[in-house]
Design an enzyme around this catalytic site. Structure first.
Site, short mmCIF file in Angstrom:
data_model
loop_
_atom_site.label_atom_id
_atom_site.label_comp_id
_atom_site.label_asym_id
_atom_site.label_seq_id
_atom_site.Cartn_x
_atom_site.Cartn_y
_atom_site.Cartn_z
N GLY A 32 -130.68 -99.52 83.69
CA GLY A 32 -130.67 -100.23 82.41
C GLY A 32 -132.04 -100.68 81.93
O GLY A 32 -132.18 -101.11 80.79
N CYS A 48 -104.33 -86.14 67.08
CA CYS A 48 -105.20 -85.14 66.47
C CYS A 48 -104.35 -84.14 65.68
O CYS A 48 -103.31 -83.68 66.15
CB CYS A 48 -105.97 -84.41 67.57
SG CYS A 48 -106.83 -82.94 67.00
N CYS A 103 -104.62 -80.48 67.69
CA CYS A 103 -104.13 -80.26 69.05
C CYS A 103 -103.15 -81.32 69.50
O CYS A 103 -102.65 -81.27 70.62
CB CYS A 103 -105.29 -80.16 70.04
SG CYS A 103 -106.07 -81.74 70.39
N CYS A 158 -109.88 -84.22 66.65
CA CYS A 158 -110.73 -84.60 67.78
C CYS A 158 -112.19 -84.47 67.40
O CYS A 158 -112.61 -83.47 66.81
CB CYS A 158 -110.50 -83.66 68.96
SG CYS A 158 -108.92 -83.84 69.76
N CYS A 171 -110.65 -80.18 72.07
CA CYS A 171 -109.61 -79.77 71.11
C CYS A 171 -109.28 -78.28 71.28
O CYS A 171 -108.11 -77.90 71.37
CB CYS A 171 -110.11 -80.04 69.69
SG CYS A 171 -108.81 -80.08 68.46
#
Lengths: 310, 258
Positions: A48, A257, A260, A282, A288
């Protein structure tokens, strides 16, 4: 026109090899790669923490992923398989040009399948398919400093990181709740890494924040213009900041979606016409397409295929 | 009052090259006591205040502060991390210009709540309740809690700055011309408010001002500075009613009588 047929001095016999020989493998020279790798190692050692590095000019404008490209160039080898996504999609301008860049300067294999890739360079998304050990996710970061818009002085923000003074980060979340009744930050949502440094996860939607937590993959972040590299090693705690009475939560979508039928994925809104028509698909195109190939059908996929057949 | 001073200042000097900022200042500040530092512009008042509040490193001298656990610590030998914790919990600093002490782009509630969040408070409801309570204590309507300070008048900003500093119940507050730039009636209200808060909370305060009326109203003791030196030091009423130094006499006699 004295010597029109003379070959350039440096060109070897084959024209194909000449093109490659003009660049070192993966564009950057070895000293530069070494410098970037040292920065990456330091970043991994201090999860970080933003490590400064001598960012180079790249053959693309700032904001197009110069940081991510340098990180990828420093870690990529001839055996690697590269996937590049932009907002989750493999086929948008940024993704296509960076993929073409590495195919040209490093001659590596490229793929769109998340599971097959060893290095995934991304802008703004984490793939839906869970990343595994051995994979590396490289983020393109525009602004690495999470405190930037709260405290403009870089000298001061560095001191705040050093002394772990992160109260200000909560001031931003407080403002969100005071104005909107909830934490309205939806992307670049601040996280605390390994219980120490507060980090900007680049402008990924906060939907993806839980995927960073204890991920098996190595996550590297490169900011080219700001000249910073930071990292989240595998299996590291990544906790999104919140209030006790306003806990962190991800975006919810009220429909699956349209292509899909996937639920619990991040969806993009696509405007279809100027009469309010729209669809939600998606954002991760590979996810997808894989689902469609497996026979999953969304409500609008059927219509379009019928139309195509007619 | 406790029998141990809160702050012990010994031979404090600050030089800017060859010029004197302040020279050989020493005093004790007792818990619950308000000390005024008065003098004309350029007399070294603000330099002294900045040295005492560790915003500026003095050239020589030391300042001992009595921590909550009763031990004295030398302020200039503490690490920066410790000093910063001290500054945002046990101390307050009220700037002359409220814009220096406030975050002008976040709401009043967040301004007051910032210190609470900095010391680890993570409950939105409680932070907001505390902020709202403090706004009413400094006479700002609580329905202004979500407004930004830039929408506030000068007097309201100054009161907001005071609330922001007092929310962690500090023991020592530094004030740099707290009433500068305010009109007379707003000044009077602010002074009244500060006087009430100081006595309610048992605060110690060091107030820098060029306005002898402010010193008279707020302080128990005062120091008169000229050219970087403390030339007179005593109880406020004594110094103002019976000034000994010619310069102090001049200063007191130059107050306009209306």
């Amino acid at each position: 026109m004295s010597a029109p047929h003379t070959e350039p001095v440096t060109a070897p016999e084959s024209a194909g090899e000449a093109e490659l020989a003009a660049y070192n493998f993966a564009y950057l020279d070895e000293q530069t790669k070494r410098m970037i790798r040292r920065a990456i190692l330091k970043a991994i050692a201090i999860p970080g923490y933003q490590v400064p590095f001598a960012s180079r000019e790249m053959p693309m404008p700032y904001g197009w992923g110069t940081g991510g490209v340098q990180v990828t160039a420093a870690i990529i080898g001839p055996e690697d398989v590269l996937k590049v996504i932009d907002q989750g999609a493999d086929d948008t301008t940024n993704a296509v040009s960076i993929r073409a860049f590495f195919q040209k300067v490093a001659a590596v294999r490229a793929t769109t399948h998340t599971a097959d890739a060893t290095i995934i360079q991304t802008r703004h998304r984490i793939p839906e398919h869970t990343l595994k050990e051995g994979q590396v996710l490289v983020y393109q970061v525009p602004i690495p400093e999470p405190l930037r818009f709260l405290e403009p002085r870089e000298t001061e923000t560095r001191k705040m990181h050093a002394l772990e003074e992160y109260g200000l980060m909560h001031v931003k979340l407080y403002e969100d709740i005071a104005r909107h009744g909830r934490i309205a930050t939806t992307y670049a949502y601040p996280v605390k890494v390994h219980g120490r440094y507060v980090m900007d996860p680049s402008p990924t939607p906060k939907f993806d924040n839980p995927k960073m937590h204890r991920s098996e993959a190595l996550q590297l972040f490169g900011a080219g213009r700001e000249k910073r590299i930071y990292a989240v090693p595998p299996h590291t705690d990544v906790v999104s900041l919140d209030f006790e009475d306003h806990p962190f939560e991800v975006q919810q979508f009220d429909r699956p979606c349209a292509l899909c039928g996937a639920t619990h994925v991040y969806l993009d809104e696509v405007v279809l016409d100027d009469r309010g028509g729209r669809m939600f698909v998606c954002s991760d195109t590979d996810y997808c397409e894989t689902r469609q190939a497996e026979g999953h059908v969304g409500e609008m996929l059927a219509t379009s295929e019928r139309e195509a057949a007619e | 009052m406790s029998d141990m001073p809160l702050l012990k200042v010994r031979s404090l000097s600050k030089f800017y090259g060859n010029r004197i900022g302040c020279h050989d200042v020493g005093f004790d500040l007792w818990p619950g006591e308000v000390l005024a530092i008065v003098g004309e512009s350029g007399s070294g008042k603000t330099t002294l205040l900045n040295c005492l509040s560790t915003r500026l490193m003095p050239s020589t001298g030391d300042v001992q502060y009595r921590m909550r656990d009763g031990d004295y610590r030398d302020l200039y030998r503490m690490s920066e991390a410790e000093r910063r914790v001290l500054m945002r919990t046990d101390w307050g600093f009220v700037h002359q210009n409220p814009a220096d002490g406030l975050r002008m782009t976040v709401s009043a509630g967040a301004n007051v709540g910032e210190r609470l969040m900095a010391v680890g408070n993570r409950h939105y409801g409680r932070i907001r309740a505390t902020a709202s309570e403090w706004l009413s204590r400094v006479e700002i309507e609580t329905d202004r809690i979500d407004d930004q300070p830039r929408a506030f008048s000068g007097g309201m900003r100054q009161r907001l700055q005071i609330a922001r500093n007092l929310v962690t119940s500090p023991r020592l507050v530094f004030m740099d011309e707290p009433t500068g730039g305010l009109d007379v009636s707003v000044q009077a209200r602010l002074l009244d408010l500060v006087r009430g808060l100081v006595s309610d909370l048992g605060l110690s305060a060091i107030v820098v001002t060029h306005d002898l009326a402010v010193a008279r109203l707020l302080s128990h003791r005062m120091m008169v500075m000229k050219g970087g030196h403390v030339i007179e030091h005593g109880l406020t009423d004594r110094v103002l009613d019976d000034p000994r130094e010619p310069y102090t006499q001049l200063l007191v006699s130059s107050i306009l009588q209306v």
